[in-house]
Each structure stands twice: as structure tokens, then as C-alpha cells.
Scaffold this motif. Sequence first.
Motif, PDB file in Angstrom:
ATOM      1  N   SER A   1      -0.499   4.692   0.038  1.00 42.72           N
ATOM      2  CA  SER A   1      -1.526   5.677   0.490  1.00 42.72           C
ATOM      3  C   SER A   1      -1.385   6.311   1.770  1.00 42.72           C
ATOM      4  O   SER A   1      -0.571   5.789   2.578  1.00 42.72           O
ATOM      5  N   ILE A   2      -2.072   7.135   2.212  1.00 44.34           N
ATOM      6  CA  ILE A   2      -1.791   8.167   3.179  1.00 44.34           C
ATOM      7  C   ILE A   2      -1.970   7.502   4.539  1.00 44.34           C
ATOM      8  O   ILE A   2      -0.828   7.728   5.388  1.00 44.34           O
ATOM      9  N   SER A   3      -2.685   6.558   4.971  1.00 42.26           N
ATOM     10  CA  SER A   3      -2.573   6.010   6.191  1.00 42.26           C
ATOM     11  C   SER A   3      -1.388   5.200   6.509  1.00 42.26           C
ATOM     12  O   SER A   3      -0.806   5.168   7.570  1.00 42.26           O
ATOM     13  N   CYS A   4      -0.960   4.401   5.464  1.00 37.25           N
ATOM     14  CA  CYS A   4       0.062   3.740   5.402  1.00 37.25           C
ATOM     15  C   CYS A   4       1.441   4.534   5.483  1.00 37.25           C
ATOM     16  O   CYS A   4       2.222   4.135   6.327  1.00 37.25           O
TER      17      CYS A   4
ATOM     18  N   CYS B   1       0.866  -1.060   0.117  1.00 30.67           N
ATOM     19  CA  CYS B   1       0.155   0.060   0.082  1.00 30.67           C
ATOM     20  C   CYS B   1       0.763   1.143  -0.088  1.00 30.67           C
ATOM     21  O   CYS B   1       1.731   1.370   0.576  1.00 30.67           O
TER      22      CYS B   1
ATOM     23  N   CYS C   1      -4.774   2.463  -1.752  1.00 31.51           N
ATOM     24  CA  CYS C   1      -5.392   1.940  -0.683  1.00 31.51           C
ATOM     25  C   CYS C   1      -5.940   0.546  -0.482  1.00 31.51           C
ATOM     26  O   CYS C   1      -6.556   0.527  -1.371  1.00 31.51           O
ATOM     27  N   LEU C   2      -5.425  -0.250   0.336  1.00 27.97           N
ATOM     28  CA  LEU C   2      -5.900  -1.501   0.119  1.00 27.97           C
ATOM     29  C   LEU C   2      -7.320  -1.671   1.102  1.00 27.97           C
ATOM     30  O   LEU C   2      -7.869  -2.859   1.191  1.00 27.97           O
ATOM     31  N   GLY C   3      -7.715  -0.672   1.697  1.00 31.29           N
ATOM     32  CA  GLY C   3      -8.886  -0.913   2.342  1.00 31.29           C
ATOM     33  C   GLY C   3      -8.757  -1.455   4.073  1.00 31.29           C
ATOM     34  O   GLY C   3      -9.612  -1.925   4.667  1.00 31.29           O
ATOM     35  N   ALA C   4      -7.774  -1.489   4.322  1.00 32.27           N
ATOM     36  CA  ALA C   4      -7.022  -1.595   5.661  1.00 32.27           C
ATOM     37  C   ALA C   4      -6.424  -0.597   6.389  1.00 32.27           C
ATOM     38  O   ALA C   4      -5.530  -0.955   7.207  1.00 32.27           O
ATOM     39  N   CYS C   5      -6.826   0.271   6.349  1.00 29.85           N
ATOM     40  CA  CYS C   5      -6.251   1.693   6.977  1.00 29.85           C
ATOM     41  C   CYS C   5      -6.063   1.408   8.404  1.00 29.85           C
ATOM     42  O   CYS C   5      -5.358   1.815   9.139  1.00 29.85           O
TER      43      CYS C   5
ATOM     44  N   ALA D   1      -0.065  -1.765   5.434  1.00 36.58           N
ATOM     45  CA  ALA D   1      -0.419  -3.172   4.920  1.00 36.58           C
ATOM     46  C   ALA D   1       0.048  -3.344   3.725  1.00 36.58           C
ATOM     47  O   ALA D   1       0.487  -2.452   2.861  1.00 36.58           O
TER      48      ALA D   1
HETATM   49  S1  FES Z   1      -3.855   3.573   3.250  1.00 39.99           S
HETATM   50 FE1  FES Z   1      -2.756   1.836   3.254  1.00 39.99          FE
HETATM   51  S2  FES Z   1      -4.503   0.449   3.405  1.00 39.99           S
HETATM   52 FE2  FES Z   1      -5.488   2.376   3.390  1.00 39.99          FE
END
Ligand code: FES
Length: 154
Positions: free
Chosen positions: A82-85, A80, A121-125, A130
Motif C-alpha cells: 500500500s501507499i506508505s510502504c 504490505c 495496509c498493515l496499519g503500521a504506516c 512493513a
Molecule cells: S501502507 Fe504499509 S503499513 Fe500502511
Amino acid sequence: MITERDKREIGEICCCFPTRRAAALEALQIIQKNHSWVSDENLKAAAGLLGMTPDELDGVASFYSMIFRKPVGRHVILVCDSISCWIRGHEGILDQLVTRLGIRPGETDAVGRFTLLPTSCLGACDHAPAMMVDDDLHGDLTPERIEAILASYP
Ligand code: FES
């Protein structure tokens, strides 16, 4: 080369959609399941089955990062990006994978075991950072966990 099995499975999935072209993504997934990636030749054949041009079907394929348009290793790692990761340690995970596998994102290792790809995003924020290996989601990653995870994919 597209097989009779591919044709049969694509024909069956088309029955679930109002038009053949509406089954474009599912047809690509069938090709990928049966061949591990979607070659130009197979994309062209699938487009013919769907009543689409190869460019139209390639447009669908290129929209989805999980449709592979180049050969991949036995196992595909989708990290992943994306931002949360990013916030929760993505960089350390990616560094560990790059170091351990000896490849950069977008590459396959020399023995064809792993392909490393960034993805959105893998939907596992809530379990960031992840990654997926094949169909398996791995969350709450730390650099220290990477070795054990990789070892479980021979
Ligand atoms: S940003 Fe990584 S799983 Fe959503």
C-alpha cells in the motif's frame, strides 16, 4: 476434515454473536488456526455449522487476505503493498524477499517453510515499509534486515 475441536470452538464463539452467521470470520479463523488454511471441505462444513451456504462463507473468506484458501508454508509473510510502504521502499523489500526465497508473491517455497503474500495496509504506516511474519509485525524494514528476520523463523 473438520474436527470435534473445530465444532466445539465454533459453537463457543457463536454464543458471542446475535446470529451464528455473524460469527463467520471468527469461525474461519478457528478453522485456519487448527488446520493452517481453510480447505473447500472445511469451509463447507463450517458453513453448515453457521447456517450459511458455502458460497456465502467463501464470500467472507475471499474478502479477507489473511484467510488462506490454499495451503501455506509453516510461516506466512504478508508484505504490505500500500501507499506508505510504496513511498518508503516496498519495492526493495519485495525484491529482497523474492530473491532470498526464490518465489514470487502468492507462492510457497519448495520446502514449505515460507509463503509470500502481498496484503493491503498493515496499519503500521509510521514504520513503513512493513511486513508481518505469522503474528509478528516488522517495520522500518531495509533489504539488509531481511536475512536476519527470515533466520528467526526456522
Ligand atoms: S501502507 Fe504499509 S503499513 Fe500502511
